[in-house]
Design a protein around this motif. Structure first.
Motif, PDB file in Angstrom:
ATOM      1  N   LYS A  43      30.761  38.394  53.120  1.00  0.00           N
ATOM      2  CA  LYS A  43      29.418  38.326  53.704  1.00  0.00           C
ATOM      3  C   LYS A  43      29.202  37.040  54.483  1.00  0.00           C
ATOM      4  CE  LYS A  43      27.742  41.136  49.901  1.00  0.00           C
ATOM      5  NZ  LYS A  43      29.062  41.373  49.361  1.00  0.00           N
ATOM      6  N   ASN A  44      30.115  36.071  54.315  1.00  0.00           N
ATOM      7  CA  ASN A  44      30.023  34.821  55.058  1.00  0.00           C
ATOM      8  C   ASN A  44      31.421  34.215  55.182  1.00  0.00           C
ATOM      9  OD1 ASN A  44      30.541  33.340  52.597  1.00  0.00           O
ATOM     10  ND2 ASN A  44      28.399  33.698  52.046  1.00  0.00           N
ATOM     11  N   MET A  45      31.511  33.076  55.888  1.00  0.00           N
ATOM     12  CA  MET A  45      32.805  32.430  56.134  1.00  0.00           C
ATOM     13  C   MET A  45      33.478  31.983  54.826  1.00  0.00           C
ATOM     14  SD  MET A  45      33.497  32.351  59.391  1.00  0.00           S
ATOM     15  CE  MET A  45      34.469  30.929  59.811  1.00  0.00           C
ATOM     16  N   ALA A  46      32.690  31.511  53.866  1.00  0.00           N
ATOM     17  CA  ALA A  46      33.252  31.040  52.606  1.00  0.00           C
ATOM     18  C   ALA A  46      33.942  32.171  51.846  1.00  0.00           C
ATOM     19  CB  ALA A  46      32.163  30.415  51.741  1.00  0.00           C
ATOM     20  N   GLU A  47      33.397  33.373  51.915  1.00  0.00           N
ATOM     21  CA  GLU A  47      33.985  34.514  51.213  1.00  0.00           C
ATOM     22  C   GLU A  47      35.237  35.049  51.903  1.00  0.00           C
ATOM     23  OE1 GLU A  47      31.119  37.565  50.416  1.00  0.00           O
ATOM     24  OE2 GLU A  47      29.922  36.269  49.129  1.00  0.00           O
ATOM     25  N   GLU A  48      35.483  34.621  53.127  1.00  0.00           N
ATOM     26  CA  GLU A  48      36.669  35.076  53.851  1.00  0.00           C
ATOM     27  C   GLU A  48      37.942  34.395  53.357  1.00  0.00           C
ATOM     28  OE1 GLU A  48      36.250  34.792  58.078  1.00  0.00           O
ATOM     29  OE2 GLU A  48      34.478  36.079  58.106  1.00  0.00           O
ATOM     30  N   LYS A  49      37.805  33.223  52.741  1.00  0.00           N
ATOM     31  CA  LYS A  49      38.973  32.470  52.297  1.00  0.00           C
ATOM     32  C   LYS A  49      39.515  33.067  50.997  1.00  0.00           C
ATOM     33  CE  LYS A  49      37.274  28.300  54.436  1.00  0.00           C
ATOM     34  NZ  LYS A  49      36.834  26.917  54.259  1.00  0.00           N
ATOM     35  N   PRO A  50      40.799  33.379  50.963  1.00  0.00           N
ATOM     36  CA  PRO A  50      41.379  33.945  49.742  1.00  0.00           C
ATOM     37  C   PRO A  50      41.513  32.901  48.629  1.00  0.00           C
ATOM     38  CG  PRO A  50      43.021  33.824  51.498  1.00  0.00           C
ATOM     39  CD  PRO A  50      41.734  33.337  52.066  1.00  0.00           C
ATOM     40  N   LEU A  51      41.492  33.393  47.394  1.00  0.00           N
ATOM     41  CA  LEU A  51      41.670  32.558  46.203  1.00  0.00           C
ATOM     42  C   LEU A  51      43.084  32.729  45.670  1.00  0.00           C
ATOM     43  CD1 LEU A  51      38.475  33.139  44.040  1.00  0.00           C
ATOM     44  CD2 LEU A  51      39.192  31.001  45.090  1.00  0.00           C
ATOM     45  N   GLN A  52      43.697  31.622  45.301  1.00  0.00           N
ATOM     46  CA  GLN A  52      44.995  31.659  44.648  1.00  0.00           C
ATOM     47  C   GLN A  52      44.771  31.429  43.166  1.00  0.00           C
ATOM     48  OE1 GLN A  52      47.839  28.902  46.193  1.00  0.00           O
ATOM     49  NE2 GLN A  52      49.490  29.735  44.960  1.00  0.00           N
ATOM     50  N   ILE A  53      45.288  32.320  42.331  1.00  0.00           N
ATOM     51  CA  ILE A  53      45.079  32.258  40.893  1.00  0.00           C
ATOM     52  C   ILE A  53      46.431  32.216  40.201  1.00  0.00           C
ATOM     53  CG2 ILE A  53      44.121  33.463  38.892  1.00  0.00           C
ATOM     54  CD1 ILE A  53      42.014  34.582  40.925  1.00  0.00           C
ATOM     55  N   ARG A  54      46.574  31.274  39.265  1.00  0.00           N
ATOM     56  CA  ARG A  54      47.816  31.120  38.517  1.00  0.00           C
ATOM     57  C   ARG A  54      47.488  31.144  37.032  1.00  0.00           C
ATOM     58  NH1 ARG A  54      51.138  26.658  36.618  1.00  0.00           N
ATOM     59  NH2 ARG A  54      49.512  25.242  37.305  1.00  0.00           N
ATOM     60  N   ILE A  55      48.075  32.085  36.313  1.00  0.00           N
ATOM     61  CA  ILE A  55      47.890  32.179  34.867  1.00  0.00           C
ATOM     62  C   ILE A  55      48.752  31.104  34.219  1.00  0.00           C
ATOM     63  CG2 ILE A  55      48.182  33.633  32.828  1.00  0.00           C
ATOM     64  CD1 ILE A  55      47.740  36.068  34.694  1.00  0.00           C
ATOM     65  N   ILE A  56      48.096  30.252  33.417  1.00  0.00           N
ATOM     66  CA  ILE A  56      48.796  29.118  32.808  1.00  0.00           C
ATOM     67  C   ILE A  56      49.274  29.463  31.404  1.00  0.00           C
ATOM     68  CG2 ILE A  56      48.555  26.711  32.073  1.00  0.00           C
ATOM     69  CD1 ILE A  56      46.349  26.475  34.207  1.00  0.00           C
ATOM     70  N   CYS A 116      52.892  35.813  37.287  1.00  0.00           N
ATOM     71  CA  CYS A 116      51.794  34.982  36.796  1.00  0.00           C
ATOM     72  C   CYS A 116      50.915  34.396  37.901  1.00  0.00           C
ATOM     73  CB  CYS A 116      52.351  33.845  35.935  1.00  0.00           C
ATOM     74  SG  CYS A 116      53.117  34.438  34.403  1.00  0.00           S
ATOM     75  N   GLU A 117      51.126  34.770  39.147  1.00  0.00           N
ATOM     76  CA  GLU A 117      50.305  34.262  40.247  1.00  0.00           C
ATOM     77  C   GLU A 117      49.903  35.393  41.181  1.00  0.00           C
ATOM     78  OE1 GLU A 117      51.210  30.640  42.512  1.00  0.00           O
ATOM     79  OE2 GLU A 117      52.883  30.393  41.108  1.00  0.00           O
ATOM     80  N   TYR A 118      48.640  35.341  41.640  1.00  0.00           N
ATOM     81  CA  TYR A 118      48.197  36.335  42.600  1.00  0.00           C
ATOM     82  C   TYR A 118      47.163  35.747  43.550  1.00  0.00           C
ATOM     83  CZ  TYR A 118      44.325  37.141  39.256  1.00  0.00           C
ATOM     84  OH  TYR A 118      43.251  37.001  38.407  1.00  0.00           O
ATOM     85  N   ILE A 119      46.977  36.443  44.659  1.00  0.00           N
ATOM     86  CA  ILE A 119      46.028  36.043  45.689  1.00  0.00           C
ATOM     87  C   ILE A 119      44.937  37.111  45.747  1.00  0.00           C
ATOM     88  CG2 ILE A 119      45.694  35.510  48.136  1.00  0.00           C
ATOM     89  CD1 ILE A 119      47.694  33.609  46.937  1.00  0.00           C
ATOM     90  N   LEU A 120      43.665  36.667  45.657  1.00  0.00           N
ATOM     91  CA  LEU A 120      42.512  37.572  45.783  1.00  0.00           C
ATOM     92  C   LEU A 120      41.898  37.383  47.167  1.00  0.00           C
ATOM     93  CD1 LEU A 120      40.380  37.329  42.511  1.00  0.00           C
ATOM     94  CD2 LEU A 120      41.668  39.269  43.354  1.00  0.00           C
ATOM     95  N   THR A 121      41.757  38.467  47.893  1.00  0.00           N
ATOM     96  CA  THR A 121      41.130  38.425  49.214  1.00  0.00           C
ATOM     97  C   THR A 121      39.951  39.383  49.216  1.00  0.00           C
ATOM     98  OG1 THR A 121      43.290  37.979  50.206  1.00  0.00           O
ATOM     99  CG2 THR A 121      41.514  38.669  51.690  1.00  0.00           C
ATOM    100  N   VAL A 154      52.043  37.386  43.721  1.00  0.00           N
ATOM    101  CA  VAL A 154      53.102  36.533  44.251  1.00  0.00           C
ATOM    102  C   VAL A 154      54.295  36.571  43.289  1.00  0.00           C
ATOM    103  CG1 VAL A 154      53.692  34.150  44.898  1.00  0.00           C
ATOM    104  CG2 VAL A 154      51.401  35.041  45.363  1.00  0.00           C
ATOM    105  N   ASN A 155      54.011  36.511  42.013  1.00  0.00           N
ATOM    106  CA  ASN A 155      54.997  36.695  40.946  1.00  0.00           C
ATOM    107  C   ASN A 155      54.230  37.210  39.724  1.00  0.00           C
ATOM    108  OD1 ASN A 155      54.017  34.380  39.423  1.00  0.00           O
ATOM    109  ND2 ASN A 155      55.132  33.082  40.867  1.00  0.00           N
TER     110      ASN A 155
END
Length: 137
Positions: free
Chosen positions: A95-108, A85-90, A82-83
């Motif tokens: 293997k299931n519905m929970a793993e389908e949701k992407p993670l947003q990660i921000r380096i602090i 210091c921030e990225y989205i992991l997909t 995204v910039n």
């Protein structure tokens, strides 16, 4: 020394207030230095507790793909920055519905060989923190 003592005496509360205000303004301007670009690619380790046991996950990331190795299994995720210091992991193979949701990660914050980050499911207000260490190979 006499000037400071006179400046902060109880006789003039406005001067004390002004000194406090200046200190607060200067403290609020502090922002930790982050060199996030240094961590866009490489091999890293992340330690966390799982069922009361300390476990280590290792992952390799290039600019667009992250391969996570945990307990003999590997997972692949796309990385969208995204910039700096921030990225989205997909997850590419959920293997299931929970793993389908992407993670947003921000380096602090960043150090020489590690960074502290904050992460959550995209759209979730609940955030968690962790620290990643670069693996020297």
């Amino acid at each position: 020394m006499k000037i400071n003592a006179l400046f902060l005496q109880k006789k003039d509360p406005m001067k004390r207030f002004a000194a406090l205000l200046i200190c607060l303004i200067l403290a609020s301007c502090y922002a930790p230095e982050r060199d996030c670009k240094a961590f866009k690619t490489g091999t890293f380790e992340f330690e966390s507790f799982l069922n009361g046991e300390l476990v280590t996950s290792r992952f390799i990331r290039n600019d667009s793909i992250e391969i996570d190795m945990f307990q003999g299994k590997s997972d692949t995720a796309s990385v969208r920055w995204v910039n700096d210091c921030e990225y989205i992991l997909t997850n590419l193979n959920p293997k299931n519905m929970a793993e389908e949701k992407p993670l947003q990660i921000r380096i602090i914050t960043t150090e020489k060989d590690s960074y502290t980050f904050e992460y959550s499911l995209v759209g979730s207000p609940e955030k968690q923190r962790g620290t990643v260490t670069r693996v020297k190979e």
